[in-house]
Structures are given as C-alpha cells and as structure tokens.
Design an enzyme around this catalytic site. Structure first.
Site, PDB file in Angstrom:
ATOM      1  CE1 TYR A 182      28.574  19.960  34.551  1.00  0.00           C
ATOM      2  CE2 TYR A 182      29.301  21.534  36.210  1.00  0.00           C
ATOM      3  CZ  TYR A 182      29.341  20.259  35.657  1.00  0.00           C
ATOM      4  OH  TYR A 182      30.141  19.291  36.221  1.00  0.00           O
ATOM      5  NE  ARG A 221      38.447  40.233  36.650  1.00  0.00           N
ATOM      6  CZ  ARG A 221      38.999  40.511  37.822  1.00  0.00           C
ATOM      7  NH1 ARG A 221      39.152  41.785  38.193  1.00  0.00           N
ATOM      8  NH2 ARG A 221      39.395  39.537  38.644  1.00  0.00           N
ATOM      9  CE  LYS A 248      26.449  18.616  36.939  1.00  0.00           C
ATOM     10  NZ  LYS A 248      27.463  17.686  37.506  1.00  0.00           N
ATOM     11  CD  GLU A 296      31.834  15.050  44.934  1.00  0.00           C
ATOM     12  OE1 GLU A 296      30.704  14.625  44.651  1.00  0.00           O
ATOM     13  OE2 GLU A 296      32.085  16.262  45.083  1.00  0.00           O
ATOM     14  CG  LEU A 313      26.796  17.032  42.216  1.00  0.00           C
ATOM     15  CD1 LEU A 313      26.482  18.524  42.287  1.00  0.00           C
ATOM     16  CD2 LEU A 313      27.267  16.656  40.818  1.00  0.00           C
TER      17      LEU A 313
END
Length: 287
Positions: free
Chosen positions: A33, A101, A151, A183, A207
C-alpha cells in the site's frame, strides 16, 4: 454523505465496493500500500510514492495493476469527487483472488491484482495541534519480519504497538531491535544531538520513507548536518530534540521517550523549522 472509492476500474459509493473473501490481501496479507498526503487539494510527493509502490510490487513479484499508468488521474479524480482539501489517498494492491485459499501464488496470467483506492479527509492536517506540543512515545521490542523496507499490509504488530502506547497514556511507540531504535510504528525516527540530525540508515530494517527522503534533503539544503546511523533509547532521552516523519504527520516533534523528557520537554527549533520548510515546499511542489 458516502465517499466515492475506486475498485478495479470503477468509481463506486463506498458501501457498494466489494472484494472477494478469497482475496490474498484478506487471507495472507499478500499486498502492498501507499498513502499520499493531500494539501490544498493537491498530492504531495506523488512521484516518490509511485516509485516506492513499484519497488514494493517488484520485491513481492506482484504484477502491476492494469490501471497503473493512470494512477495520478485516479488519485486526482478521487480527491475532486470527495472534495478533499487536506487529508490523504490510500492505495492498496493485492495479488488478487484465485477463488480459493492456497499458500502457493496463483498464476499472474490468470489472476490479476486487486486495486483499491479511497480518500480520507483530515482538516487541519498542516496546522496540527500535536505539532505545537509534541508527542510522547514508549519503546517496545521490534518483532516484525525482516523486510520492513517493503510497504506491505502486514500491520498487525504496528497496530499492537499503537495500542501499547495508548494503554501507557502516550501517543506512539518506537521499535527497538538489538538495543537500537529501528523506527516508529508508522513513521521514521530521529534525534538531534551535538548539532546533528541522527536517523537510522536505509536497509531492510526500516521503511524507506518518502517524507524521510524529502526532509533530509531539505535539512541538507538548509545547511543542517545529517548523520545516518542507529541510535539507542538512552541517546534519545539525552538528546536535544527528537522527532518523527511520515506522510500523515509530516515532521512531528517528540518531547518524551519512556517517561523521560527530551531536551526542554517542548518542540525544539530543528523539528519546528523542518516542519515549516517541509510544508512550505510541499505546497509549492504538490500536483
């Protein structure tokens, strides 16, 4: 009034947007995302977010969604349709749904990615009261997977970290691994000590923040010294200042770490100035 969202080529009222229960984003957290901030109805650091999205997709071998080349137009259309002046646009790409699945990735020639975008209106984003007082953080163990540079939508532990902070009566948490801060739960972390801005160097451990890159560039242009290295909680507690950066907070001063005041216990001049510069430059360059 219902928001207009985007799902796989269609603009829909949010209550009409549906994704399969077999989508791998739902079953496996198999997706990535981006969140692009909106100031004055325009997109901030859009090219950087698009480049990071492309990298995240590549690292996970997820095909680019069919509308990838049209993402700027989609972002702008959603901002316009939802009358967003300040806020953000959330974008998510998952590997899609194979109709059942299975741990094995589906054939990308048969199963196409799921592309979702929606807006969040946040009036007062640039003039945040928290930026005037600063935020307080606690430290928690960093037990996330080793590819934090991607991300992904695997956000359970960061969410748990936010809840740990809330339970402790503070605003957020900094993650610590091998004695050093990696972070924040949803942001990059910094201290100011000895006249230098110190923040962890880029690797798989953190990130690669788009706001981070912009803020460090502005800092260097303003003749501020930057040192990219790991730092400890004790260093943060003894620092002159501390702050975080992210697309949703810009530059946010940190005034307390694990119950110990940082500096004077109020937002410091470096963080305050960097926030001013970032917002000013972002307004100029937003598209």
């Amino acid at each position: 009034m219902s928001r207009t969202v985007y799902l796989n080529g269609d603009y829909l009222p949010e209550e009409e947007a549906k994704v399969s229960i077999f989508d791998r984003g739902f079953l496996m957290a198999d997706g990535v995302y981006e969140v692009t901030s909106v100031l004055d109805g325009k997109l901030v650091d859009f090219d950087g977010h698009l480049a990071r999205l492309e990298r995240s997709l590549s690292e996970l071998d997820i095909e680019k969604p069919a509308a990838f080349d049209d993402l700027l137009e989609i972002h702008r259309e959603l901002v316009a349709r939802n009358n967003v002046v300040e806020g953000g646009v959330y974008l998510q790409v998952t590997r899609g749904s194979a109709g059942d699945r299975d741990f094995v990735f589906p054939d990308p020639e048969v199963v196409k990615p799921t592309l979702v975008l929606f807006t969040q209106s946040k009036p007062g984003l640039a003039d945040s009261p928290a930026a005037r007082t600063g935020i307080k953080v606690i430290s928690i163990d960093d037990i996330r997977w080793g590819r934090r540079d991607i991300k992904t939508v695997q956000l359970l532990y960061p969410s748990m970290g936010k809840m740990m902070a809330k339970a402790a009566g503070v605003d957020d948490a900094w993650l610590v691994e091998d004695g050093h801060v990696t972070e924040g739960t949803s942001n990059n972390a910094y201290i100011v000590t000895g006249g230098k801005i110190v923040t962890r160097d880029l690797s798989h451990d953190i990130l690669h923040g788009i706001t981070r890159a912009a803020v460090l560039r502005f800092a260097r242009e303003a003749q501020m010294e930057v040192e990219e290295r790991a730092f400890t909680i004790a260093e943060a507690q003894g620092a002159d200042e501390a702050f975080i950066t992210s697309a949703s907070t810009f530059v946010m001063p940190v005034v307390e770490v694990d119950g110990v005041k940082v500096g004077s216990g109020a937002p410091g001049p470096v963080a305050v100035r960097l926030r001013e510069i970032y917002i000013e430059e972002s307004r100029k360059s937003a598209i």
